[in-house]
Write a protein that holds these residues in place. Sequence first.
Motif, PDB file in Angstrom:
ATOM      1  N   ASP A  57      17.797 -37.981  10.703  1.00 38.00           N
ATOM      2  CA  ASP A  57      19.151 -38.436  11.028  1.00 38.00           C
ATOM      3  C   ASP A  57      19.875 -39.055   9.833  1.00 38.00           C
ATOM      4  OD1 ASP A  57      18.926 -37.527  13.614  1.00 38.00           O
ATOM      5  OD2 ASP A  57      18.314 -39.460  14.422  1.00 38.00           O
ATOM      6  N   HIS A  58      19.161 -39.786   8.991  1.00 39.93           N
ATOM      7  CA  HIS A  58      19.807 -40.438   7.848  1.00 39.93           C
ATOM      8  C   HIS A  58      20.110 -39.443   6.726  1.00 39.93           C
ATOM      9  CE1 HIS A  58      19.537 -44.382   9.625  1.00 39.93           C
ATOM     10  NE2 HIS A  58      18.303 -44.084   9.973  1.00 39.93           N
ATOM     11  N   GLN A  59      19.266 -38.449   6.548  1.00 35.74           N
ATOM     12  CA  GLN A  59      19.537 -37.407   5.557  1.00 35.74           C
ATOM     13  C   GLN A  59      20.738 -36.556   5.970  1.00 35.74           C
ATOM     14  OE1 GLN A  59      15.740 -35.482   5.731  1.00 35.74           O
ATOM     15  NE2 GLN A  59      14.968 -36.515   3.888  1.00 35.74           N
TER      16      GLN A  59
ATOM     17  N   GLN B 116      28.689 -50.051  17.616  1.00 35.99           N
ATOM     18  CA  GLN B 116      28.020 -49.532  16.430  1.00 35.99           C
ATOM     19  C   GLN B 116      27.700 -48.072  16.710  1.00 35.99           C
ATOM     20  OE1 GLN B 116      24.703 -51.635  14.765  1.00 35.99           O
ATOM     21  NE2 GLN B 116      25.436 -53.568  15.576  1.00 35.99           N
ATOM     22  N   VAL B 117      27.592 -47.274  15.679  1.00 34.72           N
ATOM     23  CA  VAL B 117      27.294 -45.849  15.843  1.00 34.72           C
ATOM     24  C   VAL B 117      25.977 -45.558  15.124  1.00 34.72           C
ATOM     25  CG1 VAL B 117      28.099 -43.498  15.408  1.00 34.72           C
ATOM     26  CG2 VAL B 117      29.750 -45.318  15.920  1.00 34.72           C
ATOM     27  N   SER B 118      25.010 -45.053  15.872  1.00 34.54           N
ATOM     28  CA  SER B 118      23.718 -44.734  15.269  1.00 34.54           C
ATOM     29  C   SER B 118      23.838 -43.453  14.438  1.00 34.54           C
ATOM     30  CB  SER B 118      22.650 -44.552  16.352  1.00 34.54           C
ATOM     31  OG  SER B 118      22.898 -43.376  17.102  1.00 34.54           O
TER      32      SER B 118
ATOM     33  N   ALA C  72      34.468 -44.123  12.980  1.00 33.02           N
ATOM     34  CA  ALA C  72      35.511 -44.975  13.558  1.00 33.02           C
ATOM     35  C   ALA C  72      35.904 -44.478  14.948  1.00 33.02           C
ATOM     36  CB  ALA C  72      36.737 -45.005  12.638  1.00 33.02           C
ATOM     37  N   ARG C  73      35.998 -43.163  15.116  1.00 34.70           N
ATOM     38  CA  ARG C  73      36.336 -42.588  16.425  1.00 34.70           C
ATOM     39  C   ARG C  73      35.256 -42.921  17.455  1.00 34.70           C
ATOM     40  NH1 ARG C  73      39.866 -39.239  18.407  1.00 34.70           N
ATOM     41  NH2 ARG C  73      39.377 -37.809  20.083  1.00 34.70           N
ATOM     42  N   LEU C  74      34.000 -42.718  17.082  1.00 35.47           N
ATOM     43  CA  LEU C  74      32.901 -43.002  18.011  1.00 35.47           C
ATOM     44  C   LEU C  74      32.794 -44.496  18.298  1.00 35.47           C
ATOM     45  CD1 LEU C  74      30.200 -40.538  16.650  1.00 35.47           C
ATOM     46  CD2 LEU C  74      31.675 -40.263  18.662  1.00 35.47           C
ATOM     47  N   ALA C  75      33.035 -45.334  17.299  1.00 44.36           N
ATOM     48  CA  ALA C  75      32.996 -46.787  17.493  1.00 44.36           C
ATOM     49  C   ALA C  75      34.099 -47.225  18.460  1.00 44.36           C
ATOM     50  CB  ALA C  75      33.150 -47.517  16.159  1.00 44.36           C
ATOM     51  N   TYR C  76      35.289 -46.636  18.324  1.00 46.99           N
ATOM     52  CA  TYR C  76      36.393 -46.971  19.214  1.00 46.99           C
ATOM     53  C   TYR C  76      36.042 -46.590  20.653  1.00 46.99           C
ATOM     54  CZ  TYR C  76      40.654 -46.666  21.862  1.00 46.99           C
ATOM     55  OH  TYR C  76      41.577 -46.799  22.872  1.00 46.99           O
ATOM     56  N   TYR C  77      35.642 -45.348  20.875  1.00 51.23           N
ATOM     57  CA  TYR C  77      35.350 -44.904  22.239  1.00 51.23           C
ATOM     58  C   TYR C  77      34.112 -45.583  22.814  1.00 51.23           C
ATOM     59  CZ  TYR C  77      39.201 -41.687  22.307  1.00 51.23           C
ATOM     60  OH  TYR C  77      40.472 -41.168  22.307  1.00 51.23           O
TER      61      TYR C  77
ATOM     62  N   VAL D 116      25.618 -50.001  21.164  1.00 50.20           N
ATOM     63  CA  VAL D 116      25.340 -48.989  20.159  1.00 50.20           C
ATOM     64  C   VAL D 116      25.503 -47.610  20.799  1.00 50.20           C
ATOM     65  CG1 VAL D 116      23.616 -48.051  18.564  1.00 50.20           C
ATOM     66  CG2 VAL D 116      23.699 -50.507  18.996  1.00 50.20           C
ATOM     67  N   VAL D 117      26.327 -46.754  20.177  1.00 52.66           N
ATOM     68  CA  VAL D 117      26.419 -45.364  20.624  1.00 52.66           C
ATOM     69  C   VAL D 117      25.151 -44.691  20.112  1.00 52.66           C
ATOM     70  CG1 VAL D 117      27.722 -43.207  20.514  1.00 52.66           C
ATOM     71  CG2 VAL D 117      28.938 -45.392  20.451  1.00 52.66           C
ATOM     72  N   VAL D 118      24.277 -44.284  21.049  1.00 53.20           N
ATOM     73  CA  VAL D 118      22.965 -43.795  20.633  1.00 53.20           C
ATOM     74  C   VAL D 118      22.847 -42.285  20.571  1.00 53.20           C
ATOM     75  CG1 VAL D 118      21.664 -45.845  21.264  1.00 53.20           C
ATOM     76  CG2 VAL D 118      22.061 -44.084  22.976  1.00 53.20           C
ATOM     77  N   THR D 119      23.586 -41.565  21.397  1.00 57.17           N
ATOM     78  CA  THR D 119      23.513 -40.107  21.327  1.00 57.17           C
ATOM     79  C   THR D 119      24.757 -39.487  21.936  1.00 57.17           C
ATOM     80  OG1 THR D 119      22.056 -38.188  21.601  1.00 57.17           O
ATOM     81  CG2 THR D 119      22.320 -39.633  23.521  1.00 57.17           C
ATOM     82  N   ILE D 120      24.883 -38.204  21.712  1.00 54.97           N
ATOM     83  CA  ILE D 120      25.996 -37.420  22.227  1.00 54.97           C
ATOM     84  C   ILE D 120      25.390 -36.265  23.012  1.00 54.97           C
ATOM     85  CG2 ILE D 120      28.048 -36.092  21.630  1.00 54.97           C
ATOM     86  CD1 ILE D 120      28.145 -39.007  20.616  1.00 54.97           C
TER      87      ILE D 120
END
Length: 144
Positions: free
Chosen positions: A70-72, A44-46, A89-94, A120-124
């Motif tokens: 973050d949601h705005q 999942q991607v946050s 989709a890219r972040l979910a794949y990786y 869950v991908v939480v940050t970059i």
Amino acid sequence: MAEWFRADAAGTIDPMSRHPDPLLFASPVPPDVVVDRSGGLRAQVSAHALRRYCERALGLGEVALAGFDDHQCRVELVDRGFDIPAIEARLAYYGGVAMHLGATVLRIDGVSLLVERTGVVVTIAPKGMRLKRKRIQPTGDSDE
């Protein structure tokens, strides 16, 4: 319960998935990937990770989204012409690659994805920032 699911290369969902809405997170293998190392997993991607990826990997800069939560930011990014479903989709794949290999940090596009144990991908993190790396139990064989 782990917040991930299995999908084949065409994005077909494993019916044994436990996520309440697995189609929401289905994504095909990105076109630039030569060998699929995800084992069919997708993370999942946050909203925070989406924001940071656009700021740090795509060069938007943190000042551009200052004042938005973050949601705005998602609405603002769509208004600016970013292809949000493709980025997610890219972040979910990786994120799925990291989960499959038992990693919590994975480097792509000059930044590091931090993936929680829940999938869950939480940050970059930007280049140069050190993240605490923890090995988690791989979900599949590393030979795939």
